[in-house]
Design an enzyme around this catalytic site. Structure first.
Site, PDB file in Angstrom:
ATOM      1  CB  CYS A   1      -9.697   4.398  -0.012  1.00 32.31           C
ATOM      2  SG  CYS A   1      -7.999   5.244   0.650  1.00 32.31           S
ATOM      3  CB  THR A   2      -6.996  -0.001   1.939  1.00 35.29           C
ATOM      4  OG1 THR A   2      -5.663   0.599   1.692  1.00 35.29           O
ATOM      5  CG2 THR A   2      -7.312  -1.198   0.844  1.00 35.29           C
ATOM      6  CG  HIS A   3      -5.370   5.116   3.970  1.00 38.17           C
ATOM      7  ND1 HIS A   3      -4.745   4.596   3.125  1.00 38.17           N
ATOM      8  CD2 HIS A   3      -4.425   5.644   4.625  1.00 38.17           C
ATOM      9  CE1 HIS A   3      -3.625   4.794   2.958  1.00 38.17           C
ATOM     10  NE2 HIS A   3      -3.117   5.627   4.067  1.00 38.17           N
TER      11      HIS A   3
ATOM     12  CG  ASP B   1      -1.726   1.214   1.362  1.00 36.63           C
ATOM     13  OD1 ASP B   1      -2.545   1.488   0.211  1.00 36.63           O
ATOM     14  OD2 ASP B   1      -1.892   2.013   2.342  1.00 36.63           O
ATOM     15  CB  SER B   2       0.069   4.685  -0.866  1.00 36.67           C
ATOM     16  OG  SER B   2      -1.059   4.838  -0.277  1.00 36.67           O
TER      17      SER B   2
ATOM     18  CD  GLU C   1      -0.673   7.306   5.334  1.00 38.49           C
ATOM     19  OE1 GLU C   1       0.465   7.419   5.725  1.00 38.49           O
ATOM     20  OE2 GLU C   1      -1.253   6.355   4.952  1.00 38.49           O
TER      21      GLU C   1
ATOM     22  CE1 TYR D   1       2.686   6.015  -3.290  1.00 34.80           C
ATOM     23  CE2 TYR D   1       1.961   4.267  -4.288  1.00 34.80           C
ATOM     24  CZ  TYR D   1       2.886   4.760  -4.097  1.00 34.80           C
ATOM     25  OH  TYR D   1       4.096   4.002  -3.547  1.00 34.80           O
ATOM     26  N   GLY D   2      -3.059   9.290  -3.512  1.00 34.48           N
ATOM     27  CA  GLY D   2      -4.523   9.458  -4.334  1.00 34.48           C
ATOM     28  C   GLY D   2      -4.358  10.767  -5.189  1.00 34.48           C
TER      29      GLY D   2
ATOM     30  CB  CYS E   1      -2.939   0.553  -2.526  1.00 37.68           C
ATOM     31  SG  CYS E   1      -3.161   2.442  -3.055  1.00 37.68           S
ATOM     32  CG  ASN E   2      -9.520   0.860  -3.321  1.00 35.99           C
ATOM     33  OD1 ASN E   2     -10.255   0.076  -4.017  1.00 35.99           O
ATOM     34  ND2 ASN E   2      -9.283   0.609  -2.046  1.00 35.99           N
ATOM     35  CB  THR E   3      -4.637   5.189  -5.247  1.00 34.75           C
ATOM     36  OG1 THR E   3      -5.517   5.586  -4.346  1.00 34.75           O
ATOM     37  CG2 THR E   3      -4.151   5.940  -6.108  1.00 34.75           C
TER      38      THR E   3
HETATM   39  N1  DGL Z   1      -5.007   3.073   0.557  1.00 33.48           N
HETATM   40  C1  DGL Z   1      -4.870   3.784  -0.423  1.00 33.48           C
HETATM   41  C2  DGL Z   1      -6.053   3.326  -1.414  1.00 33.48           C
HETATM   42  O1  DGL Z   1      -6.778   2.197  -1.211  1.00 33.48           O
HETATM   43  C3  DGL Z   1      -4.714   5.340  -0.208  1.00 33.48           C
HETATM   44  C4  DGL Z   1      -4.181   5.885  -1.285  1.00 33.48           C
HETATM   45  C5  DGL Z   1      -3.320   7.221  -1.140  1.00 33.48           C
HETATM   46  O2  DGL Z   1      -2.273   6.934  -0.735  1.00 33.48           O
HETATM   47  O3  DGL Z   1      -4.241   8.319  -1.386  1.00 33.48           O
HETATM   48  O4  DGL Z   1      -6.430   4.003  -2.328  1.00 33.48           O
END
Ligand code: DGL
Length: 290
Positions: free
Chosen positions: A208-210, A26-27, A174, A58-59, A89-91
């Site tokens: 988004c996994t966050h 993940d990011s 974060e 990353y988003g 990570c979805n992104t």
């Molecule tokens: N956990 C990432 C996701 O699922 C976060 C992306 C990010 O870093 O903005 O999209």
């Protein structure tokens, strides 16, 4: 070719395939919500988690940058022996997965696999939504990619998908502000904006996994009766099914039930917040990208 040569070649091939952990990328911290569920559902395997915290989020980054960073992470996890990598990570799944699968894997190592989190989430939507109206909450990158809309239309052409980018939710998580009062305003703001697009939405996808860290607040501000889908369990069940269907991959995984953590940030910074995500104490090592 005579028999002894064939035997020798088969043996050389077998010894070239070494066992390794499942890579989870993940990011930042978000993928830990996926790792937690993977370990509950598939506790026998070893996992190697990599959070690119130094370059998160990353988003809001461009396609090229997300693709480059994700490919670097995948190469790193391969170099450390992972035969299989989950982009938790979805992104990254939205912006990099297809290119990596189609353009990079064949030349890096066609026997390894990289899987994402979007498909397993979309696959079960017909079982949870009654109205067929879905609301996706995600990062600006995931929303702009239209990956959810495209995947849903492929599987369920009659469903309606509305999306809402939530650019501040990842920074809130974060920075450990996810249960602070200050987060309320931005949680409500994006939920209201999503519902204004389609009041018939009966299912929210936390794309988004966050976002599971914000789940209590999301539940509080969502209209009553809305189903809120977190991805961890869905991804874990999907991986379990994948390994059942791919015994050749399953045979390449180490089974000691261990987990290791890598971060591109300072481990002293990563470990305390990571522990909140995993509900266990975390001791990570530094993994620097050039
Ligand atoms: N956990 C990432 C996701 O699922 C976060 C992306 C990010 O870093 O903005 O999209």
């Amino acid at each position: 070719m005579n028999e002894s040569n064939e035997y020798g070649m088969a043996e050389a091939k077998a010894s070239a395939i070494s066992l390794g952990p499942i890579g989870v990328f993940d990011s930042g911290y978000g993928g830990l919500t996926i790792l937690r569920e993977l370990r509950k559902t598939l506790p026998e395997y070893d996992y190697l988690y990599l959070g690119d915290n130094a370059r998160a989020p990353y988003g809001s980054r461009s396609f090229e940058v997300i693709y480059r960073y994700t490919l670097e992470a995948v190469r790193e996890l391969f170099a450390r022996g992972c035969p299989l990598v989950i982009l938790a990570c979805n992104t990254a799944s939205a912006k990099a997965l297809r290119s990596i699968q189609q353009n990079d894997l064949p030349s890096i190592d066609p026997t390894r696999r990289v899987l994402g989190v979007i498909r397993p989430t979309v696959e079960i939507l017909d079982k949870v939504s009654k109205t067929g109206h879905i609301g996706v909450l995600g990062t600006p990158g995931t929303v702009a990619s239209e990956s959810y809309v495209i995947e849903v239309k492929k599987l369920f052409p009659d469903m309606e998908v509305s999306q809402q980018a939530c650019p501040l939710w990842v920074p809130i998580v974060e920075n450990s502000e996810y249960d602070g009062d200050g987060a309320d305003y931005f949680v409500k703001k994006y939920i209201d904006a999503l519902m204004a697009k389609d009041p018939r939405i009966d299912t929210f996808v936390l794309g988004c996994t966050h976002y599971p860290l914000l789940a209590d607040k999301i539940r509080r501000f969502a209209p009553q009766g809305i189903r809120i889908l977190e991805q961890g369990q869905l991804v874990a069940e999907s991986l379990k099914d994948y390994l059942r269907r791919h015994p050749e991959m399953e045979a390449r995984l180490v089974r000691n039930g261990r987990v290791e953590f890598l971060t591109s940030e300072n481990p002293d910074k990563f470990d305390p917040l990571a522990s909140l995500f995993t509900h266990h104490s975390v001791k990570s090592s530094r993994c620097a990208f050039d």
